[in-house]
Scaffold this motif. Structure first.
Motif, PDB file in Angstrom:
ATOM      1  N   SER A 149     -15.096 -33.135  -0.896  1.00  0.00           N
ATOM      2  CA  SER A 149     -14.166 -33.384   0.210  1.00  0.00           C
ATOM      3  C   SER A 149     -12.711 -33.221  -0.225  1.00  0.00           C
ATOM      4  O   SER A 149     -11.801 -33.675   0.469  1.00  0.00           O
ATOM      5  N   THR A 150     -12.475 -32.553  -1.356  1.00  0.00           N
ATOM      6  CA  THR A 150     -11.123 -32.437  -1.889  1.00  0.00           C
ATOM      7  C   THR A 150     -10.262 -31.558  -0.986  1.00  0.00           C
ATOM      8  O   THR A 150     -10.606 -30.403  -0.726  1.00  0.00           O
ATOM      9  N   PRO A 151      -9.120 -32.064  -0.516  1.00  0.00           N
ATOM     10  CA  PRO A 151      -8.249 -31.226   0.314  1.00  0.00           C
ATOM     11  C   PRO A 151      -7.477 -30.226  -0.534  1.00  0.00           C
ATOM     12  O   PRO A 151      -7.300 -30.398  -1.740  1.00  0.00           O
ATOM     13  N   ALA A 152      -7.000 -29.200   0.115  1.00  0.00           N
ATOM     14  CA  ALA A 152      -6.107 -28.221  -0.503  1.00  0.00           C
ATOM     15  C   ALA A 152      -4.802 -28.220   0.264  1.00  0.00           C
ATOM     16  O   ALA A 152      -4.770 -28.487   1.479  1.00  0.00           O
ATOM     17  N   TYR A 153      -3.712 -27.907  -0.444  1.00  0.00           N
ATOM     18  CA  TYR A 153      -2.394 -27.892   0.170  1.00  0.00           C
ATOM     19  C   TYR A 153      -1.811 -26.487   0.042  1.00  0.00           C
ATOM     20  O   TYR A 153      -1.578 -25.994  -1.061  1.00  0.00           O
ATOM     21  N   VAL A 154      -1.601 -25.854   1.185  1.00  0.00           N
ATOM     22  CA  VAL A 154      -1.154 -24.466   1.266  1.00  0.00           C
ATOM     23  C   VAL A 154       0.339 -24.451   1.578  1.00  0.00           C
ATOM     24  O   VAL A 154       0.802 -25.173   2.472  1.00  0.00           O
ATOM     25  N   SER A 155       1.079 -23.629   0.875  1.00  0.00           N
ATOM     26  CA  SER A 155       2.520 -23.516   1.125  1.00  0.00           C
ATOM     27  C   SER A 155       2.961 -22.067   0.955  1.00  0.00           C
ATOM     28  O   SER A 155       2.190 -21.210   0.520  1.00  0.00           O
ATOM     29  N   ARG A 156       4.203 -21.829   1.346  1.00  0.00           N
ATOM     30  CA  ARG A 156       4.846 -20.517   1.162  1.00  0.00           C
ATOM     31  C   ARG A 156       3.972 -19.361   1.674  1.00  0.00           C
ATOM     32  O   ARG A 156       3.629 -18.445   0.960  1.00  0.00           O
ATOM     33  N   TRP A 157       3.630 -19.437   2.951  1.00  0.00           N
ATOM     34  CA  TRP A 157       2.837 -18.387   3.607  1.00  0.00           C
ATOM     35  C   TRP A 157       3.728 -17.173   3.825  1.00  0.00           C
ATOM     36  O   TRP A 157       4.805 -17.279   4.401  1.00  0.00           O
ATOM     37  N   ARG A 158       3.258 -16.007   3.342  1.00  0.00           N
ATOM     38  CA  ARG A 158       4.024 -14.772   3.482  1.00  0.00           C
ATOM     39  C   ARG A 158       3.092 -13.618   3.885  1.00  0.00           C
ATOM     40  O   ARG A 158       2.065 -13.395   3.250  1.00  0.00           O
ATOM     41  N   TYR A 159       3.491 -12.926   4.940  1.00  0.00           N
ATOM     42  CA  TYR A 159       2.859 -11.645   5.290  1.00  0.00           C
ATOM     43  C   TYR A 159       3.999 -10.651   5.452  1.00  0.00           C
ATOM     44  O   TYR A 159       4.842 -10.794   6.348  1.00  0.00           O
ATOM     45  N   LEU A 160       4.041  -9.638   4.581  1.00  0.00           N
ATOM     46  CA  LEU A 160       5.151  -8.690   4.554  1.00  0.00           C
ATOM     47  C   LEU A 160       4.647  -7.286   4.843  1.00  0.00           C
ATOM     48  O   LEU A 160       3.871  -6.717   4.064  1.00  0.00           O
ATOM     49  N   PRO A 161       5.043  -6.698   5.963  1.00  0.00           N
ATOM     50  CA  PRO A 161       4.653  -5.316   6.264  1.00  0.00           C
ATOM     51  C   PRO A 161       5.227  -4.350   5.229  1.00  0.00           C
ATOM     52  O   PRO A 161       6.376  -4.488   4.812  1.00  0.00           O
ATOM     53  N   ARG A 162       4.419  -3.356   4.830  1.00  0.00           N
ATOM     54  CA  ARG A 162       4.867  -2.336   3.875  1.00  0.00           C
ATOM     55  C   ARG A 162       4.827  -0.926   4.463  1.00  0.00           C
ATOM     56  O   ARG A 162       5.516  -0.048   3.958  1.00  0.00           O
ATOM     57  N   GLY A 163       4.027  -0.704   5.486  1.00  0.00           N
ATOM     58  CA  GLY A 163       3.968   0.635   6.064  1.00  0.00           C
ATOM     59  C   GLY A 163       2.889   0.740   7.118  1.00  0.00           C
ATOM     60  O   GLY A 163       1.863   0.063   7.055  1.00  0.00           O
ATOM     61  N   GLN A 164       3.132   1.604   8.088  1.00  0.00           N
ATOM     62  CA  GLN A 164       2.216   1.801   9.203  1.00  0.00           C
ATOM     63  C   GLN A 164       1.845   3.281   9.289  1.00  0.00           C
ATOM     64  O   GLN A 164       2.715   4.151   9.417  1.00  0.00           O
ATOM     65  N   GLY A 165       0.560   3.579   9.186  1.00  0.00           N
ATOM     66  CA  GLY A 165       0.106   4.948   9.333  1.00  0.00           C
ATOM     67  C   GLY A 165       0.042   5.347  10.792  1.00  0.00           C
ATOM     68  O   GLY A 165      -0.585   4.660  11.598  1.00  0.00           O
ATOM     69  N   VAL A 166       0.696   6.463  11.140  1.00  0.00           N
ATOM     70  CA  VAL A 166       0.655   6.959  12.512  1.00  0.00           C
ATOM     71  C   VAL A 166       0.049   8.358  12.594  1.00  0.00           C
ATOM     72  O   VAL A 166      -0.178   8.875  13.690  1.00  0.00           O
ATOM     73  N   ASP A 167      -0.208   8.960  11.447  1.00  0.00           N
ATOM     74  CA  ASP A 167      -0.921  10.225  11.371  1.00  0.00           C
ATOM     75  C   ASP A 167      -1.364  10.386   9.922  1.00  0.00           C
ATOM     76  O   ASP A 167      -1.032   9.549   9.068  1.00  0.00           O
ATOM     77  N   PHE A 168      -2.105  11.454   9.622  1.00  0.00           N
ATOM     78  CA  PHE A 168      -2.636  11.605   8.275  1.00  0.00           C
ATOM     79  C   PHE A 168      -1.554  11.641   7.209  1.00  0.00           C
ATOM     80  O   PHE A 168      -1.730  11.126   6.124  1.00  0.00           O
ATOM     81  N   ASP A 169      -0.422  12.222   7.527  1.00  0.00           N
ATOM     82  CA  ASP A 169       0.641  12.334   6.529  1.00  0.00           C
ATOM     83  C   ASP A 169       1.963  11.776   7.043  1.00  0.00           C
ATOM     84  O   ASP A 169       3.035  12.154   6.569  1.00  0.00           O
ATOM     85  N   THR A 170       1.905  10.884   8.012  1.00  0.00           N
ATOM     86  CA  THR A 170       3.112  10.336   8.618  1.00  0.00           C
ATOM     87  C   THR A 170       3.041   8.821   8.633  1.00  0.00           C
ATOM     88  O   THR A 170       2.056   8.245   9.106  1.00  0.00           O
ATOM     89  N   TRP A 171       4.116   8.210   8.106  1.00  0.00           N
ATOM     90  CA  TRP A 171       4.147   6.764   7.966  1.00  0.00           C
ATOM     91  C   TRP A 171       5.431   6.208   8.569  1.00  0.00           C
ATOM     92  O   TRP A 171       6.479   6.843   8.531  1.00  0.00           O
ATOM     93  N   VAL A 172       5.340   5.015   9.098  1.00  0.00           N
ATOM     94  CA  VAL A 172       6.506   4.239   9.508  1.00  0.00           C
ATOM     95  C   VAL A 172       6.664   3.128   8.478  1.00  0.00           C
ATOM     96  O   VAL A 172       5.727   2.388   8.199  1.00  0.00           O
ATOM     97  N   TYR A 173       7.870   3.045   7.900  1.00  0.00           N
ATOM     98  CA  TYR A 173       8.151   2.036   6.882  1.00  0.00           C
ATOM     99  C   TYR A 173       9.158   1.023   7.404  1.00  0.00           C
ATOM    100  O   TYR A 173      10.073   1.385   8.153  1.00  0.00           O
ATOM    101  N   PRO A 174       9.031  -0.236   7.008  1.00  0.00           N
ATOM    102  CA  PRO A 174      10.070  -1.211   7.365  1.00  0.00           C
ATOM    103  C   PRO A 174      11.422  -0.759   6.834  1.00  0.00           C
ATOM    104  O   PRO A 174      11.501  -0.131   5.777  1.00  0.00           O
ATOM    105  N   ASP A 175      12.436  -1.071   7.560  1.00  0.00           N
ATOM    106  CA  ASP A 175      13.784  -0.654   7.176  1.00  0.00           C
ATOM    107  C   ASP A 175      14.114  -1.148   5.760  1.00  0.00           C
ATOM    108  O   ASP A 175      13.926  -2.306   5.417  1.00  0.00           O
ATOM    109  N   GLY A 176      14.566  -0.238   4.941  1.00  0.00           N
ATOM    110  CA  GLY A 176      14.937  -0.580   3.580  1.00  0.00           C
ATOM    111  C   GLY A 176      13.820  -0.450   2.584  1.00  0.00           C
ATOM    112  O   GLY A 176      14.033  -0.625   1.382  1.00  0.00           O
ATOM    113  N   HIS A 177      12.608  -0.133   3.034  1.00  0.00           N
ATOM    114  CA  HIS A 177      11.487   0.024   2.099  1.00  0.00           C
ATOM    115  C   HIS A 177      10.987   1.460   2.174  1.00  0.00           C
ATOM    116  O   HIS A 177      10.664   1.955   3.240  1.00  0.00           O
ATOM    117  N   CYS A 178      10.935   2.141   1.061  1.00  0.00           N
ATOM    118  CA  CYS A 178      10.534   3.555   1.033  1.00  0.00           C
ATOM    119  C   CYS A 178       9.337   3.750   0.114  1.00  0.00           C
ATOM    120  O   CYS A 178       9.096   2.942  -0.767  1.00  0.00           O
TER     121      CYS A 178
END
Length: 581
Positions: free
Chosen positions: A552-581
């Motif tokens: 019954s040991t609890p766990a304590y979760v902190s510093r939740w992070r989900y950071l987008p790095r890129g979105q595929g929109v075609d086989f060779d075409t990507w959308v990247y977050p601003d400032g990340h290449c």
């Protein structure tokens, strides 16, 4: 979304714009999907009475809260504002549905006489025919509590969709067997009358997802065909959309000679399985369509986000058949002015997801459980543990167990994967006291398909353990890394990287004083094909379980992070977050 750069061109699509409307004087370029991730079977409306707002509903299957509603003023920036199915009392037996491909199917949203309606099918009821059609209604779609207890209708088709005739008669359409069934429905009692088949489609398998529209003296009946499930280990490639029309709502319906009107069948397009369309018109009279689609191309076995929501322009001249622009990753159309001024609690799709679990804060609106959450299993900033989320372990692990009822629940809290490339991480404080206690992170598609990295106690030794489960192909062998006792006195960072379109990397490391620079050890790499297929899409999150033991040991979760790095929109075409290449 965020300001983005594309390899082949540069687009401005982001939250960096001012919130007031900026007029578009010509067609504007945009990218699909507009709702990335596990948001399939879209149904959308335009509501002038709600300050010219677009509202979209999506299927949720066993994810809870269910039937997410996203709103937009410009068709590009979408904000999650509520969930139609948000309380146990609305459908208590949902917690007992065992099939992971069942649950909430294909909602249709409609607005009539100042009331919003959601018609939906709940698959997995305990009695034959194992489905139940429900209708929710609300006066305020932004307020979870406004969505009350649904009525149950007697129609035994699925993918139901309401249509109001000019005289007030309400028709409901659904898929049954080899064709589309229609009946009249009383939304006070749920009683139905005059049930009949009205169209069998064009010959494609699984005619479903019907919608009726009245325009220029015709009734247009639009359906999906071809099936949107898997085919030979790849995404459904035969799924498409067809349409028919009649001078009478009950038919007979004449098929469009140009069918299918939306299809990437027999192509090599990146977006496959396009179909399950809904149509709506904006304030300037332009018609639009939304559909589900799967990314990766017809031969890809890796499509973990599953069926996503895409947008396309529609031309619909008076007395004519509608003509659809075919779905692509980069499209253009007469978009409404850019406008982020949405006066509703919620969260825009896209951008970094940073949660600190501060005192007095709530579970974020976009966090998701599998079936109903266990009461008391999730506490934000408990006493002596501020800025954490306390997890109380469940006996059930992510797969489940024949010795425990599904209704007992699983301690698992997550969010949807909404980017092809991303980094997800949490810090966890956990010191196992009993054998088989386990806490960790997961890429979760269903109980039959998930990839987990956890901290667990085995034979009185603490290990980092990676293991996968997949009903689609053989998962990697279990990996055990013995943990140095120095790790157990503090926090451990768990991280998942989707570092390309086909693989995930699982890492862990001891958190030292510099929380921004934690040395991480790669524990495993696993293919995304293991968590692809079926009707759902991947979730990433954190779990706690006793694996059927007595801990019954609890766990304590902190510093939740989900950071987008890129979105595929075609086989060779990507959308990247601003400032990340």
């Amino acid at each position: 979304m965020w300001l983005a750069s594309i390899i082949t061109l540069v687009l401005s699509t982001g939250l960096g714009v001012k919130p007031h409307a900026v007029a578009n004087t010509k067609n504007a370029t945009y990218t699909n999907p507009i709702l990335p991730g596990f948001f399939p079977d879209p149904s959308c409306i335009f509501v002038p009475e709600l300050n010219n707002t677009f509202i979209c509903a999506s299927s949720s299957f066993l994810a809870f809260p269910g039937i997410p509603l996203h709103v937009s003023k410009d068709l590009i920036h979408w904000k999650l504002v509520s969930h139609v199915f948000n309380r146990r009392e609305q459908y208590p037996s949902f917690g007992n549905i065992s099939n992971n491909q069942f649950g909430v199917y294909a909602p249709t949203i409609r607005f009539h006489e100042n009331t919003f309606y959601i018609s939906v099918t709940m698959f997995g009821s305990s009695e034959y025919p194992y489905l139940e059609n429900l209708v929710f209604n609300a006066s305020d779609p932004f307020d979870d509590r406004s969505w009350g207890i649904p009525i149950s209708t007697q129609g035994q088709a699925y993918d139901t969709s309401l249509f109001w005739e000019d005289d007030g008669t309400i028709y409901d359409q659904g898929a049954a067997g080899l064709g589309i069934v229609q009946w009249k429905v009383d939304l006070q009692s749920g009683n139905i009358t005059d049930q009949r088949y009205i169209w069998n489609g064009t010959g494609g398998v699984a005619p479903e997802g019907p919608h009726v529209y009245k325009k220029d003296g015709y009734y247009y009946l639009m359906i999906a065909e071809g099936g949107s499930g898997d085919a030979e280990g790849t995404a459904a490639t035969k799924h498409h959309e067809s349409i028919a029309r009649s001078r009478n709502v009950i038919g007979p319906y004449e098929s469009n000679p140009a069918n299918p009107i939306l299809s990437n069948v027999n192509t090599t397009q990146y977006f496959t399985g396009t179909g399950h369309v809904d149509l709506f018109k904006d304030a300037r009279g332009n018609w639009w369509g939304v559909a589900l689609a799967t990314r990766g191309g017809p031969k890809s076995a890796a499509y973990p986000m599953g069926r996503e929501t895409v947008l396309f322009p529609v031309s619909w001249e008076a007395g004519e058949w509608p003509v659809f622009d075919q779905v692509r990753g980069i499209m253009s159309g007469p978009l409404p002015p850019t406008d982020l001024d949405i006066h509703a609690h919620g969260r825009f799709i896209g951008g970094p997801d940073i949660v600190e679990f501060g005192p007095g804060s709530d579970i974020p609106i976009h966090f998701t459980y599998w079936r109903f959450p266990i009461s008391g299993a999730y506490t934000v900033s408990p006493a002596k543990h501020p800025h954490t989320l306390r997890l109380v372990p469940s006996a059930l692990n992510l797969t489940g167990s024949p010795n425990h009822a599904l209704s007992d629940g699983q301690t698992f809290i997550s969010r949807r994967q909404t980017d092809t490339l991303f980094t997800y991480s949490v810090d966890i404080n956990f010191l196992a006291a009993a054998e088989n206690e386990e806490v960790g992170v997961s890429v979760f598609l269903t109980q039959d398909q998930h990839l987990d990295l956890g901290l667990t106690k085995l034979n009185n030794v603490t290990y980092l353990r990676f293991r996968g489960r997949s009903s689609k192909e053989i998962p990697p062998a279990e990996i055990l890394h013995r943990v140095d006792t120095s790790w157990l006195a503090g926090k451990v960072r768990f991280q998942i990287d989707a570092f390309n379109a086909t693989h995930y990397r699982f890492l862990a490391g001891k958190v030292e004083e510099d929380v921004d620079r934690v040395p991480l050890r790669e524990i495993a790499v696993a293919p995304a094909s293991l968590v692809s297929g079926g009707y759902t899409g991947t979730l990433v999150g954190v779990y706690a379980t006793t694996n059927g033991g007595n801990g019954s040991t609890p766990a304590y979760v902190s510093r939740w992070r989900y950071l987008p790095r890129g979105q595929g929109v075609d086989f060779d075409t990507w959308v990247y977050p601003d400032g990340h290449c």
